[in-house]
Design a protein around this motif. Sequence first.
Motif, mmCIF file in Angstrom:
data_model
loop_
_atom_site.group_PDB
_atom_site.id
_atom_site.type_symbol
_atom_site.label_atom_id
_atom_site.label_comp_id
_atom_site.label_asym_id
_atom_site.label_seq_id
_atom_site.Cartn_x
_atom_site.Cartn_y
_atom_site.Cartn_z
ATOM 1 N N MET A 1 0.839 -1.202 0.000
ATOM 2 C CA MET A 1 0.000 0.000 0.000
ATOM 3 C C MET A 1 0.874 1.252 0.000
ATOM 4 O O MET A 1 1.840 1.341 0.747
ATOM 5 N N ASP A 2 0.532 2.204 -0.830
ATOM 6 C CA ASP A 2 1.226 3.485 -0.894
ATOM 7 C C ASP A 2 0.794 4.318 0.305
ATOM 8 O O ASP A 2 -0.350 4.751 0.400
ATOM 9 N N ARG A 3 1.721 4.508 1.262
ATOM 10 C CA ARG A 3 1.362 5.191 2.502
ATOM 11 C C ARG A 3 0.892 6.631 2.252
ATOM 12 O O ARG A 3 -0.074 7.095 2.862
ATOM 13 N N TYR A 4 1.580 7.350 1.354
ATOM 14 C CA TYR A 4 1.189 8.732 1.060
ATOM 15 C C TYR A 4 -0.215 8.778 0.463
ATOM 16 O O TYR A 4 -1.043 9.604 0.855
ATOM 17 N N GLN A 5 -0.487 7.889 -0.495
ATOM 18 C CA GLN A 5 -1.800 7.876 -1.121
ATOM 19 C C GLN A 5 -2.884 7.508 -0.127
ATOM 20 O O GLN A 5 -3.995 8.044 -0.161
ATOM 21 N N ALA A 6 -2.544 6.608 0.812
ATOM 22 C CA ALA A 6 -3.509 6.230 1.835
ATOM 23 C C ALA A 6 -3.835 7.420 2.738
ATOM 24 O O ALA A 6 -4.996 7.653 3.097
ATOM 25 N N MET A 7 -2.804 8.197 3.107
ATOM 26 C CA MET A 7 -3.033 9.388 3.913
ATOM 27 C C MET A 7 -3.922 10.374 3.176
ATOM 28 O O MET A 7 -4.861 10.940 3.739
ATOM 29 N N ALA A 8 -3.605 10.596 1.886
ATOM 30 C CA ALA A 8 -4.390 11.542 1.088
ATOM 31 C C ALA A 8 -5.838 11.087 0.970
ATOM 32 O O ALA A 8 -6.769 11.903 1.028
ATOM 33 N N VAL B 1 -11.662 3.094 -2.231
ATOM 34 C CA VAL B 1 -11.489 3.979 -1.075
ATOM 35 C C VAL B 1 -11.704 3.202 0.218
ATOM 36 O O VAL B 1 -10.919 3.319 1.171
ATOM 37 N N SER B 2 -12.768 2.404 0.289
ATOM 38 C CA SER B 2 -13.053 1.609 1.488
ATOM 39 C C SER B 2 -11.900 0.660 1.802
ATOM 40 O O SER B 2 -11.495 0.509 2.958
ATOM 41 N N LYS B 3 -11.362 0.028 0.766
ATOM 42 C CA LYS B 3 -10.254 -0.907 0.954
ATOM 43 C C LYS B 3 -9.018 -0.192 1.482
ATOM 44 O O LYS B 3 -8.326 -0.700 2.383
ATOM 45 N N THR B 4 -8.727 0.997 0.934
ATOM 46 C CA THR B 4 -7.558 1.751 1.381
ATOM 47 C C THR B 4 -7.666 2.118 2.855
ATOM 48 O O THR B 4 -6.698 1.989 3.623
ATOM 49 N N ILE B 5 -8.844 2.572 3.278
ATOM 50 C CA ILE B 5 -9.031 2.951 4.681
ATOM 51 C C ILE B 5 -8.912 1.727 5.585
ATOM 52 O O ILE B 5 -8.309 1.781 6.660
ATOM 53 N N GLU C 1 -6.187 1.298 8.575
ATOM 54 C CA GLU C 1 -6.558 0.973 9.964
ATOM 55 C C GLU C 1 -5.862 -0.304 10.431
ATOM 56 O O GLU C 1 -5.440 -0.401 11.587
ATOM 57 N N ASN C 2 -5.718 -1.264 9.521
ATOM 58 C CA ASN C 2 -5.058 -2.517 9.876
ATOM 59 C C ASN C 2 -3.576 -2.293 10.189
ATOM 60 O O ASN C 2 -3.029 -2.853 11.148
ATOM 61 N N ILE C 3 -2.915 -1.467 9.383
ATOM 62 C CA ILE C 3 -1.498 -1.170 9.616
ATOM 63 C C ILE C 3 -1.304 -0.410 10.924
ATOM 64 O O ILE C 3 -0.395 -0.708 11.712
ATOM 65 N N LEU C 4 -2.188 0.565 11.185
ATOM 66 C CA LEU C 4 -2.047 1.390 12.383
ATOM 67 C C LEU C 4 -2.603 0.708 13.627
ATOM 68 O O LEU C 4 -2.342 1.148 14.752
ATOM 69 N N GLN C 5 -3.415 -0.340 13.407
ATOM 70 C CA GLN C 5 -4.028 -1.081 14.517
ATOM 71 C C GLN C 5 -4.928 -0.192 15.381
ATOM 72 O O GLN C 5 -4.996 -0.336 16.606
ATOM 73 N N VAL C 6 -5.610 0.755 14.729
ATOM 74 C CA VAL C 6 -6.599 1.594 15.409
ATOM 75 C C VAL C 6 -7.773 1.823 14.474
ATOM 76 O O VAL C 6 -7.640 1.718 13.241
ATOM 77 N N SER C 7 -8.911 2.152 15.040
ATOM 78 C CA SER C 7 -10.068 2.539 14.242
ATOM 79 C C SER C 7 -9.991 4.041 13.991
ATOM 80 O O SER C 7 -9.874 4.837 14.930
ATOM 81 N N LEU C 8 -10.031 4.439 12.728
ATOM 82 C CA LEU C 8 -9.891 5.851 12.364
ATOM 83 C C LEU C 8 -11.222 6.554 12.148
ATOM 84 O O LEU C 8 -11.315 7.779 12.271
#
Length: 300
Positions: free
Chosen positions: A1-8, A33-37, A41-48
Motif C-alpha cells: 500500500m502506498d502510505r502517502y496515497q492512503a493518507m491523502a 477507497v473503502s479498501k484503502t481505509i 486501519e489494519n497497519i495502524l491497529q486503530v479505528s480511524l
Amino acid sequence: MDRYQAMATFVRVVETGSFSAAARQLSVGQPAVSKTIAQLENILQVSLLLRSTHGLSPTEAGLRYYERARVAIREADEAELAARGAGSGLTGRLRVSAATTFARLHIVPHLPRFLAEHPELDIDVILDDRMIDLVAEGVDLSLRMGALADSAAVARKLATGGRSVLATPAYLERAGEPQSPADLAEHQAVVFSQQPDVWSFTRDGAQVSVAVHGRVRLSAAEGVRAAVLAHMGITIASDWMFTEELATGAVRKVLGDWHLPMIDLWAVFPTGRMASAKGRLFASFVETVMAEGRGGHSGY
C-alpha cells in the motif's frame, strides 16, 4: 500500500464525510477507497472512522491522524514544488470556482498562458455566482468578490477594484443623466438580486443612501450586463464587469464625484485543509494578471 496515497485518501474522506464523495473527487471507485481505509486501519491497529447512518466522522485517534496527515501532505507538496523550481512542472488537476462574468472576462482569456507554463496541469473551472461548498466540491480555491461571509475562511486578497453607477449613452439620452444620488429614485434600476436595493454613496465625509426601483431584477451578473447593454436602465457594478465597454464608451460612469465602497477580489481556500500548492500558484497567477490590468487600459 502506498502510505502517502492512503493518507491523502483518508484526509479526503474526513473532509467530504463519505467514501462515495471522496471516491468521486479522487476519480476512483468507492470500493477502492473503502479498501484503502481498511488497510490503513489494519497497519495502524486503530479505528480511524466512526461509521453510522448519518455518515462518517473521525475517531479521537482518527482526528489526531488527520491533523498530522494534513501537515505531511502539505509539506510533501511544498517539497515537490521547491524541487521543481518555484512551481514549474505542476501536474494533476486544479479545480477553481469563480463568478461567471468575472471569470469569462478576466480569467478564461488568460488560461492559455497559465496552461502553457504548466503543460501537465489540467484545470476545471466551475462558473457559478453562488457560494459553493469548496470541500464537498473538491475545489482548490474559489475567486470571490466583496465581503467574505465566513470570517474564518482561509483567504488571500488578490486585488481591489472600483464600483460605479453605470449606464449606456442611449439610456442616459432617453432618461436623462442623474446629477445627484437622489435622482436615481426616478430612474429604472437594473437590480442584481444578490445586492441590496439601497445604494449608499459618500462625498466629503457625508453619506447618502437611496432606495432604487426597477422592473428588471436579475440573479446573475451576466444578466445585469445584458440588461444594461440593452439600454434597460442604470446599475451599480464593479468596473471589472464592464472593463471593455468603459474603455470604448459603450457604457458611461455617472455621479463620478460621489464615491462607492471599493470591492475586493479574494482567493478563498477550503476551510479545514491546507491550501494545495496548485491552488496557491493559481492565486498568485490571478494576482499578477489583475496587477497587469491596472497598468493598461482595462480600468481596474
